[in-house]
Design a protein around this motif. Structure first.
Motif, mmCIF file in Angstrom:
data_model
loop_
_atom_site.group_PDB
_atom_site.id
_atom_site.type_symbol
_atom_site.label_atom_id
_atom_site.label_comp_id
_atom_site.label_asym_id
_atom_site.label_seq_id
_atom_site.Cartn_x
_atom_site.Cartn_y
_atom_site.Cartn_z
ATOM 1 N N GLU A 294 36.876 -12.043 -27.665
ATOM 2 C CA GLU A 294 36.476 -11.790 -29.048
ATOM 3 C C GLU A 294 36.548 -13.089 -29.855
ATOM 4 O OE1 GLU A 294 38.061 -7.759 -30.645
ATOM 5 O OE2 GLU A 294 39.267 -8.229 -28.869
ATOM 6 N N VAL A 295 37.599 -13.864 -29.624
ATOM 7 C CA VAL A 295 37.732 -15.147 -30.314
ATOM 8 C C VAL A 295 36.632 -16.107 -29.859
ATOM 9 C CG1 VAL A 295 39.218 -17.161 -30.670
ATOM 10 C CG2 VAL A 295 40.213 -14.867 -30.603
ATOM 11 N N LEU A 296 36.351 -16.110 -28.565
ATOM 12 C CA LEU A 296 35.298 -16.978 -28.057
ATOM 13 C C LEU A 296 33.950 -16.610 -28.683
ATOM 14 C CD1 LEU A 296 34.857 -19.317 -26.102
ATOM 15 C CD2 LEU A 296 34.435 -17.646 -24.287
ATOM 16 N N GLY A 297 33.722 -15.309 -28.893
ATOM 17 C CA GLY A 297 32.503 -14.872 -29.545
ATOM 18 C C GLY A 297 32.398 -15.378 -30.966
ATOM 19 N N LEU A 298 33.507 -15.356 -31.679
ATOM 20 C CA LEU A 298 33.517 -15.892 -33.056
ATOM 21 C C LEU A 298 33.244 -17.393 -33.048
ATOM 22 C CD1 LEU A 298 36.660 -13.996 -34.404
ATOM 23 C CD2 LEU A 298 34.268 -13.511 -34.972
ATOM 24 N N TRP A 299 33.882 -18.071 -32.141
ATOM 25 C CA TRP A 299 33.741 -19.531 -31.990
ATOM 26 C C TRP A 299 32.278 -19.898 -31.759
ATOM 27 C CZ3 TRP A 299 33.364 -22.781 -27.375
ATOM 28 C CH2 TRP A 299 33.891 -24.074 -27.526
ATOM 29 N N TYR B 124 37.739 -11.498 -17.335
ATOM 30 C CA TYR B 124 39.039 -12.076 -16.972
ATOM 31 C C TYR B 124 39.168 -12.261 -15.459
ATOM 32 C CZ TYR B 124 40.854 -11.255 -21.703
ATOM 33 O OH TYR B 124 41.073 -11.298 -23.061
ATOM 34 N N GLY B 125 38.076 -12.013 -14.740
ATOM 35 C CA GLY B 125 38.114 -12.174 -13.296
ATOM 36 C C GLY B 125 38.594 -10.952 -12.542
ATOM 37 N N TRP C 9 29.686 -15.259 -20.188
ATOM 38 C CA TRP C 9 30.565 -14.225 -20.738
ATOM 39 C C TRP C 9 29.922 -13.466 -21.898
ATOM 40 C CZ3 TRP C 9 31.159 -15.109 -25.880
ATOM 41 C CH2 TRP C 9 30.895 -16.414 -26.323
ATOM 42 N N LEU C 10 28.905 -14.044 -22.544
ATOM 43 C CA LEU C 10 28.380 -13.497 -23.789
ATOM 44 C C LEU C 10 27.721 -12.135 -23.603
ATOM 45 C CD1 LEU C 10 27.872 -13.797 -26.803
ATOM 46 C CD2 LEU C 10 25.857 -15.197 -26.266
ATOM 47 N N GLU D 276 33.349 -3.693 -19.179
ATOM 48 C CA GLU D 276 32.598 -4.899 -19.548
ATOM 49 C C GLU D 276 33.523 -6.091 -19.794
ATOM 50 O OE1 GLU D 276 29.475 -5.180 -19.386
ATOM 51 O OE2 GLU D 276 28.810 -3.103 -19.307
ATOM 52 N N ILE D 277 34.695 -5.832 -20.367
ATOM 53 C CA ILE D 277 35.601 -6.919 -20.757
ATOM 54 C C ILE D 277 36.453 -7.426 -19.599
ATOM 55 C CG2 ILE D 277 37.572 -7.527 -22.218
ATOM 56 C CD1 ILE D 277 34.941 -7.400 -23.727
#
Length: 213
Positions: free
Chosen positions: A72-77, A166-167, A21-22, A161-162
């Protein structure tokens, strides 16, 4: 290690290979940043002055609603646990553990953004012209003409891109974009259990120690 060249997006090749996903998220941020730069150049020329936003200005990082999507949260994580320098991690860790009782963004460290390369879209696109923001000021009410949401014209390209993350199939992207699919997915950053990032930091640190044992 991050790599980039002028005009190109930020790249983390080894991490992108591990996290499918990155790359999509980084491409979306690059699209946003490119559009923002173009918008700000036009606004600066039109107004005859650059934005009031400056390094160290962080009024918008305290007490405001920050809409973020899952990725976006996953990117921060990911960034906090796997990329952020250890010295900064220690400061962010303290903020994350008290984020439920403080209005400041937990990634605000010494007046600056500790996750700047992976900051959410709203943080990338929100700019103010004229005077700098004042604490407690309601910009949308008091100075709506000074507020610019730069880069909004690139929203459809960003969605391309986003939404696949989400499939969403290519033939459905435009339909979902026009129906506000991502907008329905966002949550306030401050409402999320960001303390989980600390657990991920610890897990990554343990793996690194084991790898070097």
């Amino acid at each position: 290690m991050a790599t980039t060249a002028s005009g190109e997006r930020l790249r983390f090749p080894e991490h992108e290979a591990r996290h499918p996903w990155l790359a999509g998220l980084l491409r979306a941020y690059h699209i946003s940043d490119t559009a923002v730069r173009a918008n700000l150049e036009r606004e600066t020329a039109r107004r005859g002055a650059p934005p009031a936003c400056r390094a160290g200005c962080h009024v918008c990082c305290v007490g405001l609603y920050v809409p973020v999507s899952d990725f976006e949260v996953l990117g921060l994580w990911w960034y906090c646990a796997e990329i952020m320098p250890e010295a900064t991690q220690r400061l962010v860790r303290v903020n994350l553990l008290v984020q439920e009782i403080t209005p400041a963004c937990p990634f605000l460290v010494d007046g600056g953004c500790a996750v700047y390369p992976l900051r959410p879209f709203v943080c990338r696109q929100h700019y103010v012209f004229g005077a700098a923001c004042r604490p407690g000021e309601n910009l949308c009410q008091d100075r709506p003409g000074d507020v610019v949401r730069a880069g909004e014209g690139a929203s459809r390209d960003i969605a391309w891109e986003i939404l696949p993350l989400y499939g969403t199939a290519p033939e459905d992207i435009d339909h979902r974009f026009e129906n506000g699919y991502v907008g329905r997915k966002v949550k306030d950053l401050h409402s999320l259990p960001l303390g989980n990032i600390v657990e991920h930091m610890d897990a990554v640190a343990r793996r690194r120690l084991a790898d070097h044992a």
